[in-house]
Motif scaffolding. Sequence first.
Motif: not given
Length: 268
Positions: A21-28, A61-63
């Motif tokens: 919720l805080n980071t927005g779209p992000t990778t693992a 997307s990659r990653p």
Amino acid sequence: MASLRDLGLSEYEARAYRALLNTGPTTAKELSRASDVPMGRIYDVLNSIEQYNLVRSQTASRPKKYVAVEPATALDRLLDDKKRELEEKAEQYENIVEELSDELDAAEPVEEQFWTAAVGQEETTDLLLERLTAADRRIIMVASAQTPQFDVTDIGDQIVEQLEDALDRGVKIDVLLTREVVDTLSEEVGRRYRERLSPNPDFEVRTSEDVTGTFNLLDDVECVIQVPNPLGSSGETFAMIDLKDPEFATEVYEEFQPTWENAEPLHF
């Protein structure tokens, strides 16, 4: 304090969702750092909350990137999952009760004399409800004074529900009252008995001035006797005595039957 764990998430799952919720779209990898979920666990955690439909993934997307579903939608989904889980458990417990009821009812009853007593409004009501539930052939209710079973409170509703259940089980119910008791009944009580009980052919009410006590006779073997409060107002219950004694019950029935035969049917 409320927590996402109360809705079924593990500590790591709750951390990951809050971090998203805080980071927005992000990778693992980025989410592992932001949420303090170990990298060795982050993919399992993401797969888990994805199954809860709390996150969406961008596979192109990659990653691969992840984004949190809006809180209102996420909480609704968790709530729906909990409701389904509880409904399944309730159904499971109902099946267990039904299976155990058949098993326990198959046991031969021990025909011995037994009596017990309850004192106080709540205790006497619980005892009466319990014994009405146990009846499987006939219930005779006799009242010479106002009683909780003809009350307009929740107690009266519980009694009516037990009587409806008894009728559904094929139990015949005869109610004998004095005219004085009938005159004290409110319109609401009359409506309940008129609409919910009297249409059943196994339910009958009669009146007689020869009634002198207040009791319930169950299956011709058990008598539940109301003891009025000697220091209270008329009709106030002090105690309830439950006496299981076929011989005594037969004597009570033999006293009741002539009065019943001469009583006047009450039409709601």
